[in-house]
Write an enzyme that holds these catalytic residues in place. Structure first.
Site, short mmCIF file in Angstrom:
data_model
loop_
_atom_site.label_atom_id
_atom_site.label_comp_id
_atom_site.label_asym_id
_atom_site.label_seq_id
_atom_site.Cartn_x
_atom_site.Cartn_y
_atom_site.Cartn_z
N ARG A 156 1.19 -1.06 -0.41
CA ARG A 156 0.04 -0.03 0.02
C ARG A 156 0.77 1.22 -0.01
NH1 ARG A 156 -4.02 -2.50 -1.75
NH2 ARG A 156 -5.39 -3.68 -0.09
N HIS A 248 -5.74 -16.04 6.14
CA HIS A 248 -7.42 -15.56 6.49
C HIS A 248 -7.84 -16.52 6.86
CE1 HIS A 248 -6.08 -12.96 3.56
NE2 HIS A 248 -6.73 -11.87 3.27
N HIS A 260 -12.95 -11.05 -3.10
CA HIS A 260 -13.94 -10.55 -2.99
C HIS A 260 -15.11 -10.08 -3.93
CE1 HIS A 260 -9.29 -9.68 -1.48
NE2 HIS A 260 -9.45 -8.05 -1.41
N ASP A 333 -11.91 -9.85 8.02
CA ASP A 333 -11.34 -9.21 6.65
C ASP A 333 -12.94 -8.20 5.40
OD1 ASP A 333 -10.24 -8.78 4.62
OD2 ASP A 333 -10.44 -10.68 3.55
#
Length: 598
Positions: A156, A248, A260, A333
């Site tokens: 990021r 996860h 996603h 998440d």
């Protein structure tokens, strides 16, 4: 019970058996990192500080502590009209400060796409401004600021922050000390920016080459090796003062759907889960990890109800809390992902996550709706006040343990003394040096001699580079090879075949080559047919060479940041011996632990 490959896994049963065999080759296992665990063990000081804070909070403030939200823009007050308009449309306010005051937020997650990240000093100043907004509103509880700085494919915050090899590259190096060192460097730099929770490391064991969302984000396919590296990184991050968050849970490594955009289904049996998926999470808990992130996947063997794990009481409370003994913070998440929204509405998801045993509710698509739904559930008795207090206390203890109650502010003027320092950059180069894997060298072409083969052509895939790198991979490689004494040029694939006869060797970058026909296959085929000496470099997943025509040599770098490419260039030129070993088997070609050297 021996593991049998699921129908959705592309690994043969024999390959997976090799991965999980008790006598796995030493080359597949990392050298163990040493050092103390930095655990959630909530000591008396942290516990008492948290309890005092909880006692002075209203119900509205407690519910707000459960949420971690995105914000827009690079400053807390949001003077940029574009940011203000986005805020108003999505979150009902016009600035981050307003959002914190209205919902008593417990945390904020930073994203580049949300405009939060321009340069390190700006991030530090944003962190301070957000902390002041939290201090001046409600109960004055400091924020837990977070991001996904996994390194490698998910990065990021880019340069001048030190960019380090991603998980699978570290798995190829198989050195837990290097994994710990990388996490300690990253943690120190994040802490200097005011970010005290990192959603890393990934604890998923990637045993499915078709996995579209994990892949190189995993350390590999051997649960024992992954467990070693996960534990090392937990110690590294938390030793630097940043809460590690393993993800996860209960394991996303054998899926072929991206959560996603859909709801993945895991078909492992309970015994297979215990053998393959559980060990890294257990190792993280034993290393004292601060937080665990849940997966939006259906795992029928662990909960036959068909709910995603994030909303499953048998998985979150029954397995993570009770079986593994995890007493820290459980975070979902992102609640904006399709995997958690398919069965229930956005008003029910946060309530069900809390009932399952989660504590932090990450980035709901409609924060106002989620907040009101949790408040309504408490007032109706569906959620008890004691249940909310339990989660809030865990969150407050984590904040206390990470020193946020003392002084959550950082020194923006001193960021450069920690971020991207020569010492950190040098360490990153050293770690990257051990990651490149030489998969094939059938003609003995590598290492290249610049006297015998002076003219190199670099072509192939140019995926978007990890945040903050200095250019497309082919251009970076050409530049690095030029610095090593070659005459190197980068050309797009459309021009490469015609230009190949004028060059001694063609280096082709590949990126997630699909099975069957593809433009990447055609490029390599046409270059070989034209008589070119071809070397391929798999920039991401190392399965590419098995999906391409045979070439003179094949390498894998597992990532395509500047440091990863520099390390690969040095291997090509013989300036560094290749030492990486495959952390995953490549079906039909190479076993786990394969790797050549000079």
């Amino acid at each position: 019970m021996p593991y049998q490959a699921s129908r959705r896994s592309l690994l043969s049963a024999a390959a997976v058996a090799a991965v999980t065999a008790a006598g796995a080759t030493a080359s597949a296992l990392p050298r163990r990192a040493t050092g103390p665990p930095y655990g959630p063990g909530s000591g008396p000081v942290a516990g008492e500080e948290a309890r005092r804070a909880l006692a002075r909070m209203s119900l509205e403030e407690k519910v707000g502590q459960l949420f971690v939200s995105r914000v827009y823009g690079h400053v807390a007050t949001g003077p940029d009209p574009a940011d203000a308009d986005t805020f108003q449309a999505e979150l009902g306010v016009r600035s981050a400060a307003e959002l914190i005051a209205r919902y008593h937020l417990g945390g904020v997650i930073y994203f580049g796409w949300a405009g939060n990240i321009r340069h390190p000093r700006q991030v530090a100043e944003l962190s301070n401004a957000l902390q002041r907004a939290a201090r001046d509103s409600g109960a004055g509880i400091p924020l837990l600021l977070s991001t996904d700085q996994e390194h490698g494919a998910v990065t990021r915050i880019g340069k001048p922050v030190t960019l380090l090899p991603g998980a699978m590259a570290l798995g190829a190096a198989a050195d837990a000390e290097d994994a710990l060192r990388a996490a300690r460097i990253s943690g120190a730099e994040l802490a200097a920016l005011g970010i005290r929770q990192d959603y890393a490391p990934v604890a998923d064991v990637n045993v499915n080459p078709a996995n579209p969302v994990i892949g190189v984000r995993s350390f590999g396919a051997d649960p024992r090796a992954v467990a070693e590296l996960v534990a090392a990184q937990v110690r590294g991050y938390q030793g630097a003062g940043v809460a590690a968050t393993v993800k996860h849970f209960p394991g996303h490594g054998d899926t072929d759907t991206d959560s996603h955009v859909g709801l993945p289904v895991m078909r492992h049996t309970r015994a297979e889960w215990e053998e393959l998926d559980e060990p890294p999470f257990r190792a993280a808990v034993e290393a004292g990890v601060d937080a665990v992130m849940t997966a939006h996947i259906v795992f029928a063997a662990l909960d036959p109800a068909g709910d995603p794990a994030t909303l499953s009481h048998p998985i979150v409370t029954g397995i993570l809390r009770q079986r593994l003994g995890f007493a820290g913070v459980v975070i979902t998440d992102s609640l904006g992902m399709a995997g958690v929204r398919q069965k229930y509405g956005d008003d029910r998801v946060p309530v069900l996550a809390l009932k399952a045993g989660c504590d932090q509710l990450l980035n709901p698509p409609d924060l106002g709706l989620a907040y009101r739904s949790v408040l309504a559930a408490v007032r109706s008795g569906e959620l008890t006040g004691a249940r909310v207090d339990e989660s809030v206390l865990r969150i407050l203890e984590l904040k206390s343990r990470r020193g946020l109650f003392g002084d959550p502010l950082v020194a923006p003027e001193r960021v450069a003394a920690t971020v991207g320092t020569p010492e950190h950059l040098s360490a990153a180069e050293e770690v990257a040096a051990g990651t490149t894997t030489l998969l094939a060298n059938t003609q003995g072409l590598l290492p290249l001699d610049p006297v015998r083969y002076p003219k190199l052509l670099v072509t192939g895939a140019d995926p978007d580079s990890p945040t903050g790198t200095t250019g497309p991979p082919t251009a970076v490689l050409a530049r690095e090879l030029g610095a090593l004494g070659f005459t190197a040029a980068a050309l797009p694939p459309a021009r490469a075949v015609a230009a190949a006869p004028d060059h001694d060797v063609v280096l082709v970058c590949t990126y997630n080559v699909p099975q069957g026909a593809s433009t990447q296959y055609d490029l390599v085929r046409d270059l070989v047919a034209a008589g070119a000496r071809v070397v391929t470099l798999a920039l991401r997943n190392p399965y590419d060479p098995a999906r391409l025509p045979p070439v003179a040599a094949a390498l894998a770098s597992y990532s395509w940041g500047d440091g990863d490419l520099r390390a690969a260039a040095r291997v090509v030129a013989g300036a560094h011996r290749p030492s990486g070993r495959l952390p995953v088997p490549v079906p039909g070609r190479w076993p786990l632990g394969h790797g050549l050297t000079y």
